[in-house]
Scaffold this active site. Structure first.
Site, PDB file in Angstrom:
ATOM      1  N   ALA A  29       0.836  -1.200   0.000  1.00 47.90           N
ATOM      2  CA  ALA A  29       0.000   0.000   0.000  1.00 47.90           C
ATOM      3  C   ALA A  29       0.872   1.252   0.000  1.00 47.90           C
ATOM      4  O   ALA A  29       0.526   2.260  -0.631  1.00 47.90           O
ATOM      5  CB  ALA A  29      -0.921  -0.006   1.213  1.00 47.90           C
ATOM      6  N   HIS A  99      -9.223 -10.947  -0.685  1.00 47.95           N
ATOM      7  CA  HIS A  99      -9.577 -10.161  -1.862  1.00 47.95           C
ATOM      8  C   HIS A  99     -11.011 -10.372  -2.338  1.00 47.95           C
ATOM      9  O   HIS A  99     -11.686  -9.413  -2.714  1.00 47.95           O
ATOM     10  CB  HIS A  99      -8.608 -10.463  -3.006  1.00 47.95           C
ATOM     11  N   LYS A 117      -2.498  -8.537  -7.056  1.00 47.16           N
ATOM     12  CA  LYS A 117      -2.325  -9.970  -7.288  1.00 47.16           C
ATOM     13  C   LYS A 117      -1.997 -10.652  -5.966  1.00 47.16           C
ATOM     14  O   LYS A 117      -1.452 -10.007  -5.049  1.00 47.16           O
ATOM     15  CB  LYS A 117      -1.255 -10.226  -8.355  1.00 47.16           C
ATOM     16  N   ASP A 196       2.483 -15.601  -4.453  1.00 47.06           N
ATOM     17  CA  ASP A 196       3.208 -14.365  -4.192  1.00 47.06           C
ATOM     18  C   ASP A 196       4.275 -14.065  -5.237  1.00 47.06           C
ATOM     19  O   ASP A 196       4.355 -12.944  -5.734  1.00 47.06           O
ATOM     20  CB  ASP A 196       3.840 -14.414  -2.802  1.00 47.06           C
TER      21      ASP A 196
END
Length: 351
Positions: A29, A99, A117, A196
């Site tokens: 973020a 998500h 993602k 990841d």
């Protein structure tokens, strides 16, 4: 319909920008917030987007975040952000397993979404999220930045040009020691290497060898993994055999570092992409392994600006997806990763 969806002319006339909010205040973020702040000082984007709001589960943390990056408002809960009618686009920056639920909540609150993602933890979750997106008609797109970077087009053009001949094989790897991050090793958060970092070599192959440039499809998968002590995948090896005989091999890990390179091998030479996570340059070699030429990629802010601009422009044009990462590609890649995990026998606790 959201405030600016399909209203480019009206927005331009009134000088309105796409107000971007960030849901979550973790590491990624901060990267996005810095990108948004820099975009406001860049003539290419300054009239397009506005860093508007951030929401975290702690009000003080959100307030500090907003002050640091110049956001107009901050919220100590996600619900407060979703109730704000001025929010046009929400960047979801939370762990994979959250998500789908958070994306659905945003869409039902009339908010367009750019979802970090992996889009969701599995294809079923993605299907549920995309069904809600279809119902609302709002923008819903996956923020896998390599799909939006200019380097994608450069690689595709080089392959199409035939400069390295007919492509026969490819390799790619992405490894970082990241087990110190709680979410990475947490099965409940869909942690592990695949979602990841392994997602990047697979997308590299998909862009370079898949539907972008041919009708090539995956015919067979051979894969193995070494589990971490918590049960998530720690080191992955994945080989894809395409229906025309092309072979692509990927490696990913959360335990060690690697050179992060991607190589595409042809009958007349090969190309090496430096850092598949954000291609820094491309070297072309001939059959004698001599460097033919080096290709630089365009300078950028952080690389995140391309996905933000694509999402903002899609909103103004009233489009429900970005051409750089359409819903069909997101689903296809998640189904591939589901299939790989099935071979391993790896399920997340919530599945």
């Amino acid at each position: 319909m959201s405030r600016l969806n399909g209203k480019r002319a009206e927005a331009q006339k009134q000088g309105l920008k796409v107000n971007v909010a960030i849901l979550g205040a973790g590491r990624i973020a901060h990267t996005m917030a810095n990108t948004l702040a820099e975009m406001t000082r860049d003539s290419r984007y300054s009239s397009l987007i506005e860093p508007y709001a951030v929401a975290a589960r702690d009000a003080d943390r959100a307030a500090d975040f907003a002050e640091k990056y110049g956001f107009d408002v901050s919220y100590g809960s996600y619900e407060e952000l979703l109730a704000d009618p001025e929010v046009d686009l929400v960047y979801i920056a939370t762990p994979h397993a959250l998500h789908a639920e958070q994306g659905i909540a945003c869409l039902k609150a009339d908010k367009n979404i750019l979802v970090e993602k992996s889009f969701t933890a599995n294809a079923d979750q993605a299907q549920q999220l995309l069904e809600v997106a279809d119902e609302t008609g709002l923008l819903c797109t996956e923020a896998i930045w390599t799909r939006y970077l200019p380097s994608r087009g450069i690689v595709a053009d080089l392959i199409t040009s035939g400069e390295i001949g007919q492509v026969q094989a490819a390799t790619a790897n992405l490894c970082y020691p990241t087990t110190h991050k709680a979410r990475i090793t947490d099965p409940a958060m869909a942690g592990g290497a695949l979602l990841d970092v392994g997602i990047y070599p697979l997308n590299f192959f998909d862009m370079a060898l898949g539907r972008d440039t041919s009708d090539r499809t995956i015919a067979d998968i051979e894969t193995s993994t070494v589990p971490y002590e918590t049960g998530v995948d720690a080191i992955d090896s994945i080989t894809l055999r395409y229906d025309d005989g092309v072979l692509a091999t990927a490696n990913a890990s959360i335990l060690c570092a690697s050179d992060r390179s991607g190589t595409i091998c042809g009958t007349e030479g090969y190309m090496v992409c430096q850092n598949i996570n954000n291609v820094e340059g491309i070297d072309l070699y001939d059959l004698d392994h001599k460097l033919v030429r080096h290709i630089d990629v365009p300078a950028q802010i952080t690389g995140f600006e391309y996905e933000v601009a694509a999402a903002a422009n899609a909103i103004l044009d009233g489009k429900p997806e970005c051409t750089q990462m359409p819903h069909a590609d997101t689903l296809r890649m998640l189904r591939l990763m589901d299939q790989i995990r099935s071979i391993w026998g790896l399920k997340y606790p919530f599945e």
